[in-house]
Write a protein that holds these residues in place. Structure first.
Motif, short mmCIF file in Angstrom:
data_model
loop_
_atom_site.label_atom_id
_atom_site.label_comp_id
_atom_site.label_asym_id
_atom_site.label_seq_id
_atom_site.Cartn_x
_atom_site.Cartn_y
_atom_site.Cartn_z
N LYS A 145 121.90 -90.98 -10.69
CA LYS A 145 122.68 -89.81 -10.32
C LYS A 145 121.74 -88.62 -10.18
CE LYS A 145 126.85 -91.41 -12.71
NZ LYS A 145 127.84 -91.11 -13.78
N ASP A 187 120.83 -84.44 -9.43
CA ASP A 187 121.34 -83.20 -10.05
C ASP A 187 122.20 -82.39 -9.09
OD1 ASP A 187 119.44 -82.35 -8.25
OD2 ASP A 187 118.24 -81.22 -9.70
N GLN A 188 122.54 -82.97 -7.93
CA GLN A 188 123.35 -82.26 -6.94
C GLN A 188 124.84 -82.41 -7.23
OE1 GLN A 188 121.77 -80.38 -4.31
NE2 GLN A 188 120.23 -80.80 -5.88
N GLU A 189 125.58 -81.34 -7.02
CA GLU A 189 127.03 -81.39 -7.19
C GLU A 189 127.63 -82.26 -6.08
OE1 GLU A 189 130.96 -78.46 -7.02
OE2 GLU A 189 128.94 -77.64 -6.76
N ARG A 219 130.17 -83.25 -3.52
CA ARG A 219 131.15 -82.42 -2.83
C ARG A 219 131.78 -83.18 -1.67
NH1 ARG A 219 128.88 -76.50 -1.73
NH2 ARG A 219 131.10 -76.22 -1.31
N TYR A 253 133.98 -91.04 -3.31
CA TYR A 253 133.70 -90.92 -4.74
C TYR A 253 133.65 -92.30 -5.40
CZ TYR A 253 134.61 -85.84 -4.69
OH TYR A 253 134.57 -84.49 -4.46
N TYR A 273 123.07 -87.46 -3.44
CA TYR A 273 123.70 -87.75 -4.74
C TYR A 273 123.04 -88.90 -5.49
CZ TYR A 273 127.23 -84.91 -2.38
OH TYR A 273 127.87 -83.91 -1.70
#
Length: 360
Positions: free
Chosen positions: A38, A40-42, A44, A52, A87
């Motif tokens: 994973k 460190d980007q949100e 979105r 998701y 991501y």
């Protein structure tokens, strides 16, 4: 990325018996967990987007490969699905519309020590990228192509896509689409892809099993993933997800097992065709057992044509999984042969050979 792992990778490869397609990729020196992949980007996407679920399944699956993160590359084109490289804590490239298979081909051919994944969508991969996709599959490049099919253009706000059903009313087809849609699995099989599968975003167990089979394949693997777009094409695959309906509609293909769904079985229908028959029509002996390793793609193609517009019975799982020499291996054999016969060569000398001039 550097080429430090290329030499001697075969001896220490991560592939082994479980993942032959990774035999030239070095083994990780540490154990990974999903969280290690994973970034460190949100993340979105729109609330409820099927991406998701696919991302979570993919991140959970990657540690199984036993490959260093720096030897995993995610290449995407343009579209909602193409945000994947941001991501994942691996190498990656968010490329240009439809060209991800071409970029991935160059990577796989020049760097056999990499595990290369292409993330694309029905719009990106089957419209402007259709030519690149079919040739990557035809050549049997050692890449894994995941095509997210939501039957709509999501990023550009809801135009009909190459997989939208005929008559689809969208912003770009207010009177209904006139186009006959692609069947992505049929297209891949028509290109004689050596590995072709289909799965569903919300079925994590099945999705993971298909990813595992794709990674184990040596050569080009193509996986269609039915993916929901809640904003522009919500519930497009709802009949396949409804607990009361899915077991009646989903034809779950397992190599060597009978092909059955909802009390009906797949039987031969002359001239290589297949059809679904009820228990009164066909006895147990007439129902076919799935053979994913059949060399002739005609059988798998016939299975792909069992799709019904209303999703009456939809095959999911691995349609075809056969062995054939990979493009990258054959290319590197030619390179080695040329070097053996002519030496390493000198690029500087080549560029300066013949007529040259200096511009002041």
């Amino acid at each position: 990325m550097n080429g430090a792992h290329a030499n001697g990778a075969a001896a220490n490869g991560a592939g082994g018996a479980a993942f032959p397609g990774l035999k030239l990729v070095p083994a990780a020196q540490e154990s990974y967990k999903a969280k290690d992949f994973k970034s460190d980007q949100e993340v979105r996407w729109c609330p409820g987007c099927g991406d998701y679920a696919i991302l979570a399944a993919f991140q959970g699956f990657l540690p199984e490969l036993g490959v260093p993160r720096e030897n995993v590359v995610i290449v995407s084109g343009i579209g909602c699905s193409s945000r994947f490289p941001y991501y994942l804590s691996t190498y990656g490239m968010h490329s240009i519309h439809g060209r991800a298979p071409a970029i991935a081909t160059g990577l796989a051919a020049s760097r056999p020590d990499l595990s290369v994944w292409v993330i694309t969508g029905d719009g990106d991969g089957l419209s402007i990228g259709g030519n690149h996709l079919i040739h990557a599959l035809r050549r049997n490049v050692n890449v894994n192509v995941l095509l997210f099919n939501n039957r709509i253009y999501g990023l550009t706000k809801g135009q009909y896509s190459p997989t939208s059903e005929a008559g689809k009313v969208t912003k770009s087809s207010p009177m209904g689409s006139l186009d006959a849609p692609f069947n992505p699995v049929s297209l891949a099989l028509g290109a004689e892809a050596t590995f072709v599968a289909r799965t569903v975003d919300s079925d994590r167990k099945h999705l993971t099993s298909v990813l595992r089979a794709a990674a184990a394949h040596e050569g080009a693997s193509f996986v269609e993933i039915y993916q929901n777009c809640p904003i522009f094409n919500d519930d497009a695959f709802e009949p396949l997800k409804d607990p009361a309906e899915r077991d009646l509609r989903l034809l779950r293909m397992e190599h060597g097992e009978p092909l059955t769904a909802g009390g009906r079985g797949v039987v031969a229908d002359g001239f290589g065709g297949l059809r679904l028959a009820g228990p009164d029509e066909a006895g147990e002996d007439a129902v076919l057992r799935h053979d994913a390793h059949r060399e002739d793609p005609g059988y798998a193609f016939a299975l792909s044509r069992l799709d019904q517009p209303a999703f009456e019975h939809v095959p999911i799982g691995v349609f075809r999984d056969v062995r054939r020499p990979t493009y990258d291996a054959l290319m590197n054999e030619q390179v080695a042969e040329a070097r053996s016969a002519q030496g390493e060569g000198d690029l500087g000398a080549l560029l300066a050979s013949g007529d040259t001039w200096t511009v002041e």
